[in-house]
Write a protein that holds these residues in place. Structure first.
Motif, PDB file in Angstrom:
ATOM      1  N   VAL A 151      -7.938  -3.017  -2.386  1.00 30.27           N
ATOM      2  CA  VAL A 151      -8.679  -2.361  -1.308  1.00 30.27           C
ATOM      3  C   VAL A 151      -8.136  -0.949  -1.062  1.00 30.27           C
ATOM      4  O   VAL A 151      -8.892   0.009  -0.888  1.00 30.27           O
ATOM      5  CB  VAL A 151      -8.614  -3.207  -0.029  1.00 30.27           C
ATOM      6  CG1 VAL A 151      -9.301  -2.494   1.131  1.00 30.27           C
ATOM      7  CG2 VAL A 151      -9.257  -4.571  -0.261  1.00 30.27           C
ATOM      8  N   ALA A 152      -6.798  -0.830  -1.054  1.00 29.01           N
ATOM      9  CA  ALA A 152      -6.193   0.479  -0.777  1.00 29.01           C
ATOM     10  C   ALA A 152      -6.510   1.485  -1.866  1.00 29.01           C
ATOM     11  O   ALA A 152      -6.734   2.674  -1.583  1.00 29.01           O
ATOM     12  CB  ALA A 152      -4.684   0.322  -0.640  1.00 29.01           C
ATOM     13  N   GLU A 153      -6.554   1.040  -3.117  1.00 26.32           N
ATOM     14  CA  GLU A 153      -6.843   1.952  -4.220  1.00 26.32           C
ATOM     15  C   GLU A 153      -8.248   2.531  -4.106  1.00 26.32           C
ATOM     16  O   GLU A 153      -8.489   3.678  -4.486  1.00 26.32           O
ATOM     17  CB  GLU A 153      -6.671   1.213  -5.547  1.00 26.32           C
ATOM     18  CG  GLU A 153      -6.698   2.107  -6.763  1.00 26.32           C
ATOM     19  CD  GLU A 153      -6.396   1.347  -8.047  1.00 26.32           C
ATOM     20  OE1 GLU A 153      -5.531   1.780  -8.807  1.00 26.32           O
ATOM     21  OE2 GLU A 153      -7.034   0.296  -8.280  1.00 26.32           O
ATOM     22  N   VAL A 157       0.836  -1.200   0.000  1.00 25.31           N
ATOM     23  CA  VAL A 157       0.000   0.000   0.000  1.00 25.31           C
ATOM     24  C   VAL A 157       0.873   1.254   0.000  1.00 25.31           C
ATOM     25  O   VAL A 157       0.407   2.338   0.371  1.00 25.31           O
ATOM     26  CB  VAL A 157      -0.975   0.005   1.199  1.00 25.31           C
ATOM     27  CG1 VAL A 157      -1.965  -1.129   1.072  1.00 25.31           C
ATOM     28  CG2 VAL A 157      -0.224  -0.093   2.527  1.00 25.31           C
ATOM     29  N   LEU A 158       2.128   1.114  -0.437  1.00 25.71           N
ATOM     30  CA  LEU A 158       3.035   2.266  -0.453  1.00 25.71           C
ATOM     31  C   LEU A 158       2.544   3.422  -1.319  1.00 25.71           C
ATOM     32  O   LEU A 158       2.702   4.582  -0.936  1.00 25.71           O
ATOM     33  CB  LEU A 158       4.433   1.840  -0.904  1.00 25.71           C
ATOM     34  CG  LEU A 158       5.308   1.102   0.116  1.00 25.71           C
ATOM     35  CD1 LEU A 158       6.726   0.973  -0.423  1.00 25.71           C
ATOM     36  CD2 LEU A 158       5.318   1.797   1.463  1.00 25.71           C
ATOM     37  N   PRO A 159       1.961   3.176  -2.514  1.00 25.26           N
ATOM     38  CA  PRO A 159       1.473   4.331  -3.295  1.00 25.26           C
ATOM     39  C   PRO A 159       0.445   5.163  -2.528  1.00 25.26           C
ATOM     40  O   PRO A 159       0.514   6.395  -2.532  1.00 25.26           O
ATOM     41  CB  PRO A 159       0.863   3.673  -4.546  1.00 25.26           C
ATOM     42  CG  PRO A 159       1.620   2.391  -4.694  1.00 25.26           C
ATOM     43  CD  PRO A 159       1.862   1.923  -3.295  1.00 25.26           C
ATOM     44  N   PHE A 180      -5.253   2.973   2.631  1.00 27.86           N
ATOM     45  CA  PHE A 180      -4.371   1.964   3.217  1.00 27.86           C
ATOM     46  C   PHE A 180      -4.893   1.464   4.561  1.00 27.86           C
ATOM     47  O   PHE A 180      -4.648   0.309   4.936  1.00 27.86           O
ATOM     48  CB  PHE A 180      -2.947   2.509   3.343  1.00 27.86           C
ATOM     49  CG  PHE A 180      -2.691   3.344   4.570  1.00 27.86           C
ATOM     50  CD1 PHE A 180      -2.140   2.778   5.700  1.00 27.86           C
ATOM     51  CD2 PHE A 180      -2.984   4.703   4.581  1.00 27.86           C
ATOM     52  CE1 PHE A 180      -1.888   3.539   6.822  1.00 27.86           C
ATOM     53  CE2 PHE A 180      -2.737   5.473   5.693  1.00 27.86           C
ATOM     54  CZ  PHE A 180      -2.194   4.887   6.828  1.00 27.86           C
ATOM     55  N   VAL A 181      -5.624   2.276   5.315  1.00 29.86           N
ATOM     56  CA  VAL A 181      -6.170   1.819   6.599  1.00 29.86           C
ATOM     57  C   VAL A 181      -7.156   0.680   6.374  1.00 29.86           C
ATOM     58  O   VAL A 181      -7.135  -0.340   7.083  1.00 29.86           O
ATOM     59  CB  VAL A 181      -6.834   2.982   7.353  1.00 29.86           C
ATOM     60  CG1 VAL A 181      -7.549   2.469   8.596  1.00 29.86           C
ATOM     61  CG2 VAL A 181      -5.798   4.026   7.745  1.00 29.86           C
ATOM     62  N   ALA A 182      -8.020   0.818   5.384  1.00 26.65           N
ATOM     63  CA  ALA A 182      -8.974  -0.248   5.079  1.00 26.65           C
ATOM     64  C   ALA A 182      -8.251  -1.513   4.639  1.00 26.65           C
ATOM     65  O   ALA A 182      -8.648  -2.631   4.998  1.00 26.65           O
ATOM     66  CB  ALA A 182      -9.942   0.213   3.983  1.00 26.65           C
ATOM     67  N   ALA A 183      -7.179  -1.361   3.868  1.00 23.01           N
ATOM     68  CA  ALA A 183      -6.429  -2.531   3.418  1.00 23.01           C
ATOM     69  C   ALA A 183      -5.822  -3.290   4.591  1.00 23.01           C
ATOM     70  O   ALA A 183      -5.769  -4.528   4.593  1.00 23.01           O
ATOM     71  CB  ALA A 183      -5.331  -2.103   2.441  1.00 23.01           C
ATOM     72  N   MET A 184      -5.377  -2.574   5.623  1.00 19.92           N
ATOM     73  CA  MET A 184      -4.741  -3.223   6.765  1.00 19.92           C
ATOM     74  C   MET A 184      -5.745  -3.931   7.679  1.00 19.92           C
ATOM     75  O   MET A 184      -5.345  -4.650   8.593  1.00 19.92           O
ATOM     76  CB  MET A 184      -3.943  -2.199   7.569  1.00 19.92           C
ATOM     77  CG  MET A 184      -2.773  -1.584   6.829  1.00 19.92           C
ATOM     78  SD  MET A 184      -1.567  -2.786   6.219  1.00 19.92           S
ATOM     79  CE  MET A 184      -0.888  -3.414   7.754  1.00 19.92           C
TER      80      MET A 184
END
Length: 412
Positions: free
Chosen positions: A154-156, A29-31, A160-164
């Motif tokens: 998910v992050a896109e 999720v770096l981008p 990124f919080v949702a992805a984690m």
């Protein structure tokens, strides 16, 4: 009873997948992380290494907990704490708050690997242990591959919080399963029952940690230190390649983040299969360490070619990167098993925790070191530097010893 050890193995694998997603999902999720906080590639890579920093600070303490309170309690506590820490990501503001939470995630998530590894070792006799531990160690590439495939999507869309939250949800699901099923074979006569059911040697009472409270420390000898050292050196290229793979494909080759994540996921699936095959090979060879030296040399050659490919053969860069991703994750099962077998069951919890601690140290140092390399020399120089670490690891690997894997001769 015949299938119990395979149930234990499945529990250990899925629990480790949840832990790996929490510890190593940030690179995917770096981008979105860079966009949210206005970070450079090097700064975002440093943030991705913070869970490894938290891992480093607590792992040996977790090893003592494993040896004292057992695998089931330790795994359940770690998974619950990991999910709780990940939930805090939605409550913090700013890069420093997120960084502090990621450190806590690493501190909470460390012992699942060591505890699950010792649990699996206690259920499998030595001639099948390479295969069993190879299967268990597929959890890391499966976790990384699943994170690479799902978290960018998910992050896109949601950040990124949702992805984690994905590894947090899996961790919560695994807590009751661990509490119910993850029992050692010597509780309630399980080992004796299982021995009669499967017709092979179950762990004896002498193999339990409590049976050898005065066992001599394996750290009096150089072999275990060399295995630790080789694993630590190989951890630098492993984490470096994994951390910057998605960014490399997106920034240098114009891939979309989901497509790059899918490609990384495929390489992790291949790495998982490779770990199982290498476990079988180590059982057949009677050596865990001989394949490690070969892998280190192959990885060094592939990374050196990757660093030179933009100038020599640009079209080969992506295939070489994918090959490096597969090779980079292939050694862990072998080194992890070698450390545990060298230490013996009485010291296995602490030895595997020490193994994880040293790998966490290399995972913490790698993004910072490689961030400096990128800043000064560019991303292609990262792969050349990683090749040097692989070469050093090949030199550090101790000479393989077959004695520990020989099947004991029947009495009489």
């Amino acid at each position: 009873m015949r299938n119990r050890r395979w149930i234990i193995l499945c529990i250990a694998v899925v629990s480790q997948v949840a832990s790996v997603g929490a510890l190593f999902g940030v690179p995917f999720v770096l981008p979105e992380l860079r966009e949210a906080f206005g970070l450079s590639i090097a700064q975002a890579g440093t943030l991705a290494g913070l869970p490894a920093l938290g891992l480093l600070t607590t792992l040996f303490g977790w090893g003592v907990v494993i040896d004292r309170y057992g695998e089931r309690f330790t795994m359940a506590a770690s998974l619950a704490l990991t999910a709780g820490c990940l939930a805090l990501l939605g409550t913090v503001d700013g890069v420093f708050g997120a960084g502090a939470v990621l450190v806590c995630v690493g501190a909470a998530g460390g012992p699942v690997n060591a505890a699950g590894g010792r649990l699996v070792m206690s259920w499998f006799e030595i001639r099948r242990r390479g295969l069993a531990m190879g299967i268990r160690q597929t959890a890391q590439p499966i976790g990384v591959g699943g994170s690479a495939a799902l978290m960018p999507l998910v992050a896109e869309r949601w950040g990124f919080v949702a992805a984690m939250t994905l590894p947090a949800a899996l961790a919560i699901v695994m807590v009751p399963l661990v509490l119910v099923f993850a029992r050692p074979p010597r509780t309630a006569g399980d080992a004796a029952d299982d021995q009669g059911a499967r017709g092979d040697a179950a762990p004896t009472a002498d193999d339990s940690p409590a049976a050898k409270p005065a066992a001599r420390s394996p750290y009096r000898h150089a072999v275990i230190w060399r295995v630790h050292g080789a694993s630590m050196l190989l951890g630098v290229p492993q984490f470096s390649v994994m951390t910057y793979a998605l960014v490399y494909l997106v920034s240098e080759h114009g891939w979309s983040a989901p497509a790059a994540g899918a490609a990384v996921a495929v390489t992790q699936a291949c790495g998982a299969v490779n770990r199982m095959l290498l476990g079988v090979v180590s059982d057949r060879l009677g050596s865990r360490l001989r394949p490690v030296r070969v892998l280190a040399l192959l990885s060094a050659a592939a990374l050196l070619l990757l660093s030179l490919s933009p100038a020599l053969v640009p079209d080969a860069a992506v295939p070489l990167l994918l090959a490096c991703l597969v090779l980079a994750v292939s050694h862990n099962g072998l080194t992890f098993t070698a450390v545990a077998e060298t230490a013996g069951m009485a010291w296995s919890g602490r030895a595997m925790a020490a193994q994880n601690s040293l790998q966490a140290l290399s995972n913490t140092v790698a993004p910072v070191l490689m961030g400096l390399v990128i800043t000064w020399l560019g991303i292609d120089a990262v792969y050349a530097a990683a090749a040097l670490f692989c070469t050093a690891a090949a030199a550090v690997v101790p000479a393989p010893a077959r004695r520990g894997l020989r099947r004991p001769r029947p009495a009489g």
